[in-house]
Scaffold this motif. Structure first.
Motif, PDB file in Angstrom:
ATOM      1  N   LYS A 129      29.733  20.805  60.243  1.00  0.00           N
ATOM      2  CA  LYS A 129      30.521  19.692  59.707  1.00  0.00           C
ATOM      3  C   LYS A 129      32.031  19.884  59.807  1.00  0.00           C
ATOM      4  N   ASP A 130      32.551  21.079  59.572  1.00  0.00           N
ATOM      5  CA  ASP A 130      33.995  21.286  59.535  1.00  0.00           C
ATOM      6  C   ASP A 130      34.508  21.829  60.874  1.00  0.00           C
ATOM      7  N   ARG A 131      34.184  23.061  61.206  1.00  0.00           N
ATOM      8  CA  ARG A 131      34.588  23.598  62.502  1.00  0.00           C
ATOM      9  C   ARG A 131      34.015  22.764  63.642  1.00  0.00           C
ATOM     10  N   THR A 132      32.740  22.434  63.529  1.00  0.00           N
ATOM     11  CA  THR A 132      32.098  21.604  64.538  1.00  0.00           C
ATOM     12  C   THR A 132      32.701  20.209  64.566  1.00  0.00           C
ATOM     13  N   GLY A 133      32.966  19.648  63.393  1.00  0.00           N
ATOM     14  CA  GLY A 133      33.526  18.299  63.329  1.00  0.00           C
ATOM     15  C   GLY A 133      34.891  18.205  63.977  1.00  0.00           C
ATOM     16  N   VAL A 134      35.741  19.194  63.751  1.00  0.00           N
ATOM     17  CA  VAL A 134      37.074  19.187  64.365  1.00  0.00           C
ATOM     18  C   VAL A 134      36.967  19.361  65.872  1.00  0.00           C
ATOM     19  N   ALA A 135      36.114  20.280  66.328  1.00  0.00           N
ATOM     20  CA  ALA A 135      35.968  20.497  67.764  1.00  0.00           C
ATOM     21  C   ALA A 135      35.480  19.243  68.478  1.00  0.00           C
ATOM     22  N   ALA A 136      34.448  18.600  67.942  1.00  0.00           N
ATOM     23  CA  ALA A 136      33.931  17.377  68.557  1.00  0.00           C
ATOM     24  C   ALA A 136      34.990  16.284  68.563  1.00  0.00           C
ATOM     25  N   ALA A 137      35.761  16.193  67.487  1.00  0.00           N
ATOM     26  CA  ALA A 137      36.800  15.165  67.404  1.00  0.00           C
ATOM     27  C   ALA A 137      37.906  15.403  68.431  1.00  0.00           C
ATOM     28  N   ILE A 138      38.211  16.651  68.726  1.00  0.00           N
ATOM     29  CA  ILE A 138      39.206  16.952  69.753  1.00  0.00           C
ATOM     30  C   ILE A 138      38.731  16.458  71.107  1.00  0.00           C
ATOM     31  N   VAL A 139      37.481  16.739  71.452  1.00  0.00           N
ATOM     32  CA  VAL A 139      36.938  16.269  72.736  1.00  0.00           C
ATOM     33  C   VAL A 139      36.924  14.747  72.784  1.00  0.00           C
ATOM     34  N   HIS A 140      36.481  14.120  71.721  1.00  0.00           N
ATOM     35  CA  HIS A 140      36.513  12.656  71.674  1.00  0.00           C
ATOM     36  C   HIS A 140      37.934  12.139  71.906  1.00  0.00           C
ATOM     37  N   SER A 141      38.893  12.761  71.247  1.00  0.00           N
ATOM     38  CA  SER A 141      40.261  12.269  71.326  1.00  0.00           C
ATOM     39  C   SER A 141      40.835  12.404  72.731  1.00  0.00           C
TER      40      SER A 141
END
Length: 278
Positions: free
Chosen positions: A171-183
């Motif tokens: 949720k946290d580390r994974t959430g930020v990483a996925a959001a970076i790729v999306h962005s």
């Protein structure tokens, strides 16, 4: 559809049923879901190639069979060394992919996930919310986590097989990483946030919260109220916004962060687009 800046021009895939269709209902792996499929710059993210989840130490044999059928070529493990040692992930007997991570600790509390680290001193939900905002403000600048983020972008840009991104709760580390790729791929901000918030309803969220409650209370006492545990074990849009704000203040944008901190080059971005956008 995209706007003149190359960003998807409006939110996509936002109804509850479509969002839940992303989730694999596994017994012992929480928060396992596809984070592809969103409108992006130049097309749409591919489905079935970008997966995210929590850890797999409690996976059932049936869970492992389902995951094996995805054909994963790479697993990105955002946990620290002590987390991996304490909770080794189970793999299918025929798993032939590669598990990638930067060695070291991604949380300052030895053997704990970052949300557990944030729990120190927390009693109320407001305490928990402030602690999570502090965590997200500097999460993307932890040396070991940055190292794994670099591996993550480089590998996605050069390998064609499906991949899995995970930490402890996903949720946290994974959430930020996925959001970076999306962005960096031009997914609309509303869709980035919607995908991030899916953690709160993906699969058996109550089981995930109960499991997390045992961890945070065993480490930091039983004075924490139930509402505080729910904040620590969930996600809020304000958390991700704080991470993005930190990146933007230092680097001008999330894309600037990816360039300056993660080594994202125009060639790597082209590789990401070629492999992940259809």
């Amino acid at each position: 559809m995209t706007d003149h800046d190359g960003m998807a021009s409006g939110p996509d895939f936002r109804d509850d049923q479509t969002m839940q269709d992303r989730v694999l209902p596994l017994r012992g792996i929480h928060n396992f879901r596809d984070y592809g499929g969103y409108a992006a710059r130049g097309g749409r993210l591919r489905r079935g190639v970008l997966w995210r989840s929590g850890q797999h130490c409690d996976a059932s044999p049936e869970d492992l069979d389902v995951v094996h059928e995805l054909g994963l070529g790479t697993v990105f493990d955002l946990r620290g060394d002590s987390e991996r040692a304490a909770n080794p992930c189970l793999r299918h007997q025929d798993f032939a992919g590669e598990v990638l991570f930067h060695p070291g600790e991604t949380a300052s509390e030895h053997g704990r996930a970052v949300h557990e680290e944030a729990a120190r001193g927390v009693v109320t939900a407001e305490d928990a919310r402030k602690a999570m905002l502090r965590l997200y403000e500097q999460l993307a600048y932890r040396e070991v986590l940055v190292g794994t983020f670099r591996l993550y972008l480089k590998t996605l840009a050069t390998r064609d097989a499906p991949s899995l991104l995970h930490c402890l709760a996903g949720k946290d580390r994974t959430g930020v990483a996925a959001a970076i790729v999306h962005s960096v791929l031009g997914v609309h901000h509303d869709d980035i946030v919607a995908d991030y918030l899916l953690t709160n309803t993906a699969g058996d969220a109550e089981a995930r919260i109960a499991a997390g409650a045992r961890h945070v209370r065993s480490g930091f006492g039983r004075s924490m109220d139930d509402a505080a545990v729910r904040v620590l074990m969930g996600v809020e849009a304000a958390f991700l916004d704080r991470a993005f704000k930190s990146m933007t203040e230092r680097h001008g944008s999330v894309e600037g962060y990816a360039r300056d901190m993660l080594g994202l080059t125009p060639e790597m971005l082209a590789g990401l687009e070629a492999r992940l956008v259809a």
